[in-house]
Design an enzyme around this catalytic site. Structure first.
Site, PDB file in Angstrom:
ATOM      1  N   GLU A 187       7.642  11.476  -3.276  1.00  0.00           N
ATOM      2  CA  GLU A 187       7.014  10.992  -2.048  1.00  0.00           C
ATOM      3  C   GLU A 187       7.180  11.927  -0.852  1.00  0.00           C
ATOM      4  OE1 GLU A 187       6.166   6.831  -1.364  1.00  0.00           O
ATOM      5  OE2 GLU A 187       7.831   6.866   0.055  1.00  0.00           O
ATOM      6  N   LYS A 189       7.338  11.972   2.675  1.00  0.00           N
ATOM      7  CA  LYS A 189       7.660  10.898   3.630  1.00  0.00           C
ATOM      8  C   LYS A 189       8.527  11.463   4.745  1.00  0.00           C
ATOM      9  CE  LYS A 189      10.145   6.459   2.937  1.00  0.00           C
ATOM     10  NZ  LYS A 189      10.921   5.749   1.898  1.00  0.00           N
ATOM     11  N   LYS A 250      -0.310   6.280   0.090  1.00  0.00           N
ATOM     12  CA  LYS A 250       0.678   5.232   0.356  1.00  0.00           C
ATOM     13  C   LYS A 250       0.318   4.578   1.672  1.00  0.00           C
ATOM     14  CE  LYS A 250       4.492   3.700  -1.559  1.00  0.00           C
ATOM     15  NZ  LYS A 250       5.734   4.302  -1.151  1.00  0.00           N
ATOM     16  N   GLU A 299       2.182  -3.227  -6.412  1.00  0.00           N
ATOM     17  CA  GLU A 299       3.627  -3.329  -6.153  1.00  0.00           C
ATOM     18  C   GLU A 299       4.101  -4.773  -6.039  1.00  0.00           C
ATOM     19  OE1 GLU A 299       5.460  -0.648  -3.220  1.00  0.00           O
ATOM     20  OE2 GLU A 299       6.145  -2.454  -2.195  1.00  0.00           O
ATOM     21  N   ASN A 321       9.409  -2.682  -6.519  1.00  0.00           N
ATOM     22  CA  ASN A 321      10.101  -2.129  -5.362  1.00  0.00           C
ATOM     23  C   ASN A 321      11.516  -2.698  -5.283  1.00  0.00           C
ATOM     24  OD1 ASN A 321      10.736  -0.745  -3.070  1.00  0.00           O
ATOM     25  ND2 ASN A 321       8.964  -1.425  -1.881  1.00  0.00           N
ATOM     26  N   GLU A 357      10.694   1.762  -8.049  1.00  0.00           N
ATOM     27  CA  GLU A 357      10.470   2.300  -6.705  1.00  0.00           C
ATOM     28  C   GLU A 357      11.670   2.075  -5.787  1.00  0.00           C
ATOM     29  OE1 GLU A 357       5.749   0.943  -6.409  1.00  0.00           O
ATOM     30  OE2 GLU A 357       7.172   0.373  -4.860  1.00  0.00           O
ATOM     31  N   SER A 358      12.021   3.088  -5.029  1.00  0.00           N
ATOM     32  CA  SER A 358      12.989   3.014  -3.920  1.00  0.00           C
ATOM     33  C   SER A 358      14.462   3.002  -4.346  1.00  0.00           C
ATOM     34  CB  SER A 358      12.770   1.783  -3.035  1.00  0.00           C
ATOM     35  OG  SER A 358      11.437   1.684  -2.626  1.00  0.00           O
TER      36      SER A 358
HETATM   37  O1  LIG Z   1      12.621   6.630  -0.030  1.00  0.00           O
HETATM   38  P1  LIG Z   1      12.888   5.823  -1.250  1.00  0.00           P
HETATM   39  O2  LIG Z   1      13.995   4.839  -1.095  1.00  0.00           O
HETATM   40  O3  LIG Z   1      13.094   6.707  -2.464  1.00  0.00           O
HETATM   41  O4  LIG Z   1      11.563   4.954  -1.530  1.00  0.00           O
HETATM   42  C1  LIG Z   1      10.318   5.542  -1.870  1.00  0.00           C
HETATM   43  C2  LIG Z   1       9.241   4.455  -1.970  1.00  0.00           C
HETATM   44  O5  LIG Z   1       9.564   3.610  -3.019  1.00  0.00           O
HETATM   45  C3  LIG Z   1       9.103   3.680  -0.670  1.00  0.00           C
HETATM   46  O6  LIG Z   1       8.752   4.560   0.321  1.00  0.00           O
HETATM   47  C4  LIG Z   1       8.069   2.561  -0.745  1.00  0.00           C
HETATM   48  C5  LIG Z   1       7.839   1.737  -1.794  1.00  0.00           C
HETATM   49  N1  LIG Z   1       6.847   0.848  -1.514  1.00  0.00           N
HETATM   50  C6  LIG Z   1       6.433   1.084  -0.269  1.00  0.00           C
HETATM   51  C7  LIG Z   1       5.411   0.456   0.469  1.00  0.00           C
HETATM   52  C8  LIG Z   1       5.170   0.928   1.720  1.00  0.00           C
HETATM   53  C9  LIG Z   1       5.911   1.951   2.275  1.00  0.00           C
HETATM   54  C10 LIG Z   1       6.906   2.589   1.554  1.00  0.00           C
HETATM   55  C11 LIG Z   1       7.174   2.157   0.283  1.00  0.00           C
END
Ligand SMILES: O=P(O)(O)OC[C@@H](O)[C@@H](O)c1c[nH]c2ccccc12
Length: 404
Positions: A187, A189, A250, A299, A321, A357-358
């Site tokens: 990502e 970001k 995104k 998601e 997520n 995710e995340s």
């Molecule tokens: O930075 P991380 O913790 O690795 O997460 C990435 C991504 O999963 C996260 O930015 C995200 C997942 N779903 C979203 C929806 C909107 C905005 C952002 C996100």
């Protein structure tokens, strides 16, 4: 003449039962319609409730002026239909456990009944309950503004001449076969509401190129400006810089227009968030994605959303997520929990690709979600923060996964 005429009590017929949920309905006279007061045929009959009706006297005068040309014109019928659809959507959302309200209460759809406009007053103040709701409300405003600058008709024409999309799902499958590890969606970001600025001196193209070299299968590009300091121009620049990885836009999609826009800016896939969208909307948006050659990453973040999504036809990619967008809480066991039992079985049966995710930082985290059943991961913070994001990927997986 200003002021209110005395409050009258009339039985009021409401077009949608959801109105009964609200205790306080105030009604003002619609100017364009005829017949109020003069026309006793307009009756308001509620099965069980009576509501107070307040009418602005100045409005009343105007409505009396136009009252001789009686009628339910076509435009009005359309507005009533639109309202009914919006109210229906609201009811659906509530019945599907969606807590995110799509508009502030005061901007909720106006209701029509006969010549009356209904404004529903809920007791909630006009402030969002959480960050996801705040972003969603903002998107509504932002999208209406952007639509004026880029009308849908023009986007549709641009889409016809746009280069073909790249195979997002195929790239993830191939990466998994090549490395034996979950395919990486890396990502791009800069910042987030929960973590603040992740990288000063943020150069989206440079980061994207480093990710590609490091072996990412696909890239995710934040396009939200206000909350993530991203932008559609980043998506476009990365695409134009010759990066070959398929790109996920995104964004917080609340309107089909955004999908067309994403396609014209070089997206190969878009995100659809089940916490915001009803099943019906997801189904409709998926159709648009298909028509435009885009993949959709749907998601979810809890059992209920997972259950809903499994009931929708044609979803290939499901993201779990680990961060609640309502509370910001991150817990990677969420991925494991949602893949256990009946839901996990259905996912395997349908051969869907699950994206973890995340909150993924270490090779152990990757091994943990892989063991839980994910075939791809979406990672931002842990790799974007590195001074060398290419090396960051090797660090995340515990080995070099680049093509070379
Ligand atoms: O930075 P991380 O913790 O690795 O997460 C990435 C991504 O999963 C996260 O930015 C995200 C997942 N779903 C979203 C929806 C909107 C905005 C952002 C996100």
């Amino acid at each position: 003449m200003e002021g209110l005429v005395p409050v009258q009590r009339l039985p009021l017929r409401v077009a949608s039962p959801s109105l009964y949920r609200y205790s306080n309905v105030s009604v003002s006279i619609r100017r364009s319609l005829s017949g109020f007061a003069m026309d006793k045929r307009i009756r308001f009959t509620a099965p069980s409730s009576e509501f107070s009706i307040r009418a602005q006297q100045s409005d009343l005068k105007e409505s009396l002026v136009v009252s001789s040309s009686s009628v339910e014109d076509k435009g009005n019928a359309l507005r009533i239909k639109e309202w009914e659809v919006e109210m229906y959507q609201d009811e659906l959302a509530v019945s599907q456990g969606i807590r995110i309200r799509r508009k502030p209460p005061s901007k909720a759809p106006l209701g029509y009944s006969g010549p009356f406009e209904l404004r529903l007053h809920s007791n909630d103040a006009d402030s969002p309950r959480n960050i996801l709701e705040e972003i969603t409300w903002y998107k509504d405003v932002e999208v209406s503004r952007m639509k004026e600058l880029n009308p849908l008709d023009e986007l549709k024409k641009a889409v016809e001449n746009a280069p073909p999309t790249r195979d997002f799902v195929g790239a993830l499958r191939m990466a998994q076969e090549r490395t034996g590890l979950p395919g990486l969606i890396a990502e791009v970001k800069k910042a987030s509401p929960s973590r603040g600025v992740l990288k000063e001196n943020f150069d989206p193209v440079e980061i994207a190129q480093a990710y590609e070299k490091g072996g990412a299968a696909c890239l995710s590009v934040l396009t939200d400006q206000k909350y993530f300091q991203g932008g559609f121009e980043n998506l476009e620049a990365i695409r134009n810089a010759g990066v070959e990885c398929p790109l996920l836009c995104k964004e917080f999609v609340v309107d089909p227009w955004q999908i067309y826009y994403a396609r014209t800016k070089g997206a190969d896939a878009v995100l659809l968030i089940a916490a915001v969208l009803t099943d019906l909307e997801i189904t409709y948006l998926l159709k648009i994605c298909k028509k435009l050659g885009l993949a959709a990453l749907v998601e979810v973040h809890d059992e209920r959303e997972m259950g809903r999504v499994l009931g929708i036809e044609g979803i290939e990619l499901v993201g779990i997520n680990n961060r609640s967008l309502e509370t910001f809480k991150v817990d990677i066991s969420n991925t494991k929990n949602l893949l256990e039992g009946e839901h996990g079985r259905q996912i395997r049966e349908k051969d869907m690709i699950v994206v973890g995710e995340s909150g993924l930082f270490t090779p152990d985290d990757i091994a943990y979600v892989q063991a839980a059943g994910v075939r791809a991961v979406l990672v931002g913070e842990s790799i974007v923060k590195q001074s060398d994001p290419e090396k960051g990927i090797a660090g995340l997986f515990g080995r070099n996964i680049s093509h070379t």
